[in-house]
Design a protein around this motif. Structure first.
Motif, PDB file in Angstrom:
ATOM      1  N   PHE A  21      45.360  40.653  40.052  1.00  0.00           N
ATOM      2  CA  PHE A  21      46.093  39.571  39.393  1.00  0.00           C
ATOM      3  C   PHE A  21      46.683  40.150  38.103  1.00  0.00           C
ATOM      4  O   PHE A  21      45.961  40.392  37.138  1.00  0.00           O
ATOM      5  N   PRO A  22      47.994  40.402  38.095  1.00  0.00           N
ATOM      6  CA  PRO A  22      48.589  41.112  36.966  1.00  0.00           C
ATOM      7  C   PRO A  22      48.922  40.192  35.795  1.00  0.00           C
ATOM      8  O   PRO A  22      49.247  39.014  35.975  1.00  0.00           O
ATOM      9  N   ALA A  23      48.836  40.752  34.617  1.00  0.00           N
ATOM     10  CA  ALA A  23      49.286  40.073  33.402  1.00  0.00           C
ATOM     11  C   ALA A  23      50.656  40.613  33.022  1.00  0.00           C
ATOM     12  O   ALA A  23      50.994  41.763  33.319  1.00  0.00           O
ATOM     13  N   ALA A  24      51.442  39.800  32.358  1.00  0.00           N
ATOM     14  CA  ALA A  24      52.802  40.208  31.995  1.00  0.00           C
ATOM     15  C   ALA A  24      52.786  41.428  31.086  1.00  0.00           C
ATOM     16  O   ALA A  24      53.512  42.398  31.304  1.00  0.00           O
ATOM     17  N   GLU A  25      51.971  41.402  30.055  1.00  0.00           N
ATOM     18  CA  GLU A  25      51.820  42.535  29.155  1.00  0.00           C
ATOM     19  C   GLU A  25      50.328  42.777  28.970  1.00  0.00           C
ATOM     20  O   GLU A  25      49.715  42.272  28.033  1.00  0.00           O
ATOM     21  N   ALA A  26      49.758  43.546  29.870  1.00  0.00           N
ATOM     22  CA  ALA A  26      48.306  43.683  29.940  1.00  0.00           C
ATOM     23  C   ALA A  26      47.750  44.449  28.741  1.00  0.00           C
ATOM     24  O   ALA A  26      48.273  45.486  28.344  1.00  0.00           O
ATOM     25  N   GLY A  54      46.579  37.842  29.101  1.00  0.00           N
ATOM     26  CA  GLY A  54      47.070  39.197  28.924  1.00  0.00           C
ATOM     27  C   GLY A  54      46.124  40.255  29.466  1.00  0.00           C
ATOM     28  O   GLY A  54      46.092  41.384  28.968  1.00  0.00           O
ATOM     29  N   LEU A  55      45.337  39.882  30.498  1.00  0.00           N
ATOM     30  CA  LEU A  55      44.385  40.813  31.095  1.00  0.00           C
ATOM     31  C   LEU A  55      44.660  40.936  32.592  1.00  0.00           C
ATOM     32  O   LEU A  55      44.665  39.939  33.317  1.00  0.00           O
ATOM     33  N   HIS A  56      44.921  42.145  33.075  1.00  0.00           N
ATOM     34  CA  HIS A  56      44.907  42.353  34.519  1.00  0.00           C
ATOM     35  C   HIS A  56      43.498  42.025  35.030  1.00  0.00           C
ATOM     36  O   HIS A  56      42.504  42.312  34.344  1.00  0.00           O
ATOM     37  N   VAL A  57      43.403  41.481  36.236  1.00  0.00           N
ATOM     38  CA  VAL A  57      42.089  41.176  36.813  1.00  0.00           C
ATOM     39  C   VAL A  57      42.056  41.673  38.254  1.00  0.00           C
ATOM     40  O   VAL A  57      42.992  41.428  39.025  1.00  0.00           O
ATOM     41  N   LEU A  58      40.983  42.352  38.607  1.00  0.00           N
ATOM     42  CA  LEU A  58      40.774  42.806  39.981  1.00  0.00           C
ATOM     43  C   LEU A  58      39.577  42.073  40.567  1.00  0.00           C
ATOM     44  O   LEU A  58      38.459  42.177  40.050  1.00  0.00           O
ATOM     45  N   THR A  59      39.821  41.302  41.645  1.00  0.00           N
ATOM     46  CA  THR A  59      38.730  40.680  42.400  1.00  0.00           C
ATOM     47  C   THR A  59      38.591  41.421  43.721  1.00  0.00           C
ATOM     48  O   THR A  59      39.517  42.099  44.175  1.00  0.00           O
ATOM     49  N   TYR A  60      37.430  41.281  44.370  1.00  0.00           N
ATOM     50  CA  TYR A  60      37.221  41.975  45.640  1.00  0.00           C
ATOM     51  C   TYR A  60      36.030  41.369  46.371  1.00  0.00           C
ATOM     52  O   TYR A  60      35.265  40.557  45.802  1.00  0.00           O
ATOM     53  N   ASP A  61      35.873  41.765  47.621  1.00  0.00           N
ATOM     54  CA  ASP A  61      34.721  41.370  48.436  1.00  0.00           C
ATOM     55  C   ASP A  61      33.871  42.594  48.726  1.00  0.00           C
ATOM     56  O   ASP A  61      34.392  43.646  49.125  1.00  0.00           O
ATOM     57  N   TYR A  62      32.561  42.466  48.550  1.00  0.00           N
ATOM     58  CA  TYR A  62      31.672  43.547  48.964  1.00  0.00           C
ATOM     59  C   TYR A  62      31.826  43.798  50.463  1.00  0.00           C
ATOM     60  O   TYR A  62      32.144  42.889  51.233  1.00  0.00           O
TER      61      TYR A  62
END
Length: 286
Positions: A21-26, A54-62
Motif C-alpha cells: 500500500f504505497p504512500a504518495a511521499e513515503a 506518508g508510510l508505505h505499508v506491506l501486508t502479507y499472508d503466512y
C-alpha cells in the motif's frame, strides 16, 4: 493510490503473497505481521490509514494461509516457527532491498509480535509495535471458561481434527482461517507448556530476544483474556536490551465497547487508538 500485488520467495523456496500500500511521499515503510489464522485483508483499512500518513505499508499472508495457502494444506509442512524464522525474515529482506533509502518499521499482531522479537532480521528495523502479543501458555488465560475452551481446542480438537482432515479446519469451527496441521500441532504443544515457546529448546527464544535493541511499543487491552498483563510480561521480559514502552488500554478510554484480542484493527478504533501507533511510528521514522 491503489495497492500492488507482490510475491516474495523465502530462503527455503516457499512463496508468500503480499500487498504493498504505497504512500504518495513515503517517509518509511511499515511491515504488518499478522496474527495466527488472520489474513492480510483484515488489516487493509489500517494499512490504508497508515499510507495516508506518508508510510508505505506491506501486508502479507503466512505460508499455508490466505493467498499464500498453496494448492493443498495436506501437503503443507510449514510450522509456526517457520513463520517466525523464514516468512518474517523474507518479507523484511524484500522490503530492505526494494526500498533501501527508507527506514523500516514494523507492526506485529499477536504471533506477528513474537516474530519481531525473535527474528534476527529485526536488526534491519528502526522501531516496531507489538499489538496484543503475549506468551500464549494456556495457564495464563484469564477467565476459567475461556481457559478451558482454549485447552479443549488445543488438546482435544487439534489432534482429532488434524488427524481426520489432514489440516485444521478453522473456518468450520469458527477459529478463523484453516491452518496447516504442522502449525496447529506446534502451537498446541507450546500452549501446554508453562512458559510457552520459552520451554521449547529448539527455539532458543530467550537468547534470540536478548539480541534485540530496537525501540518497541507494546500494546495490551484490558478486555483481552489472552494477552493480559501477565502474559505480555512473560513475553517481553527477555527483551532486556530493547527499549520497551508498554501501554495498557481500557476500552472506555478509547471510546469503544470492546477491543479484546482482535479489535484494535477494526475501524471503530481508528479515531482514538490508531493515532497512538501512527504518531509513534512517525516519530521513529524521523
Amino acid at each position: 493510490m491503489d495497492n500492488e500485488a507482490v510475491s516474495i520467495t523465502t530462503a527455503d523456496g516457499g512463496s508468500i503473497a503480499a500487498r504493498l500500500f504505497p504512500a504518495a511521499e513515503a517517509r518509511a515503510l511499515v511491515l504488518l505481521h499478522p496474527a495466527t489464522a488472520v489474513t492480510q485483508g483484515y488489516y487493509e483499512h489500517f494499512a490504508r490509514w497508515l499510507a495516508g500518513l506518508g508510510l508505505h505499508v506491506l501486508t502479507y499472508d503466512y505460508r499455508g494461509t490466505g493467498a499464500s495457502r498453496g494448492a493443498s494444506l495436506h501437503a503443507c509442512t510449514v510450522t509456526m516457527a517457520d513463520w517466525m524464522n523464514e516468512d518474517v525474515g523474507a518479507v523484511t529482506r524484500w522490503a530492505a532491498e526494494r526500498f533501501p533509502a527508507l527506514p523500516l518499521l514494523a507492526v506485529g499482531h499477536s504471533v506477528g509480535g513474537h516474530a519481531i522479537a525473535l527474528s534476527e532480521d529485526s536488526e534491519r528495523l528502526r522501531a516496531a509495535v507489538l499489538v496484543a502479543s503475549h506468551a500464549g501458555t494456556s495457564r495464563l488465560i484469564q477467565g476459567r471458561r475461556e481457559r478451558l475452551r482454549v485447552r479443549f481446542v488445543m488438546r482435544v480438537l487439534t489432534p482429532l481434527l488434524c488427524a481426520l482432515f489432514g489440516y485444521m479446519p478453522g473456518r468450520r469451527i469458527g477459529l478463523g482461517e484453516d491452518l496447516p496441521a504442522s502449525v496447529m500441532r506446534q502451537w498446541s504443544r507450546w500452549t501446554s507448556r508453562p512458559r510457552y515457546f520459552f520451554d521449547d529448546p529448539t527455539m532458543h527464544a530467550e537468547r534470540r530476544m536478548r539480541r534485540q535493541r530496537l525501540p518497541l511499543l507494546v500494546l495490551g487491552f484490558d478486555d483481552d483474556p489472552w494477552a493480559n498483563p501477565d502474559a505480555i510480561g512473560m513475553l517481553v521480559a527477555p527483551l532486556a536490551n530493547a527499549r520497551v514502552e508498554r501501554r495498557q488500554i481500557a476500552p472506555k478510554d478509547a471510546g469503544v465497547p470492546a477491543i479484546g484480542h482482535m479489535g484494535f484493527f477494526r475501524k471503530r478504533c481508528a479515531a482514538v487508538l490508531w493515532p497512538q501507533i501512527g504518531d509513534w511510528l512517525l516519530e521513529r521514522a524521523a
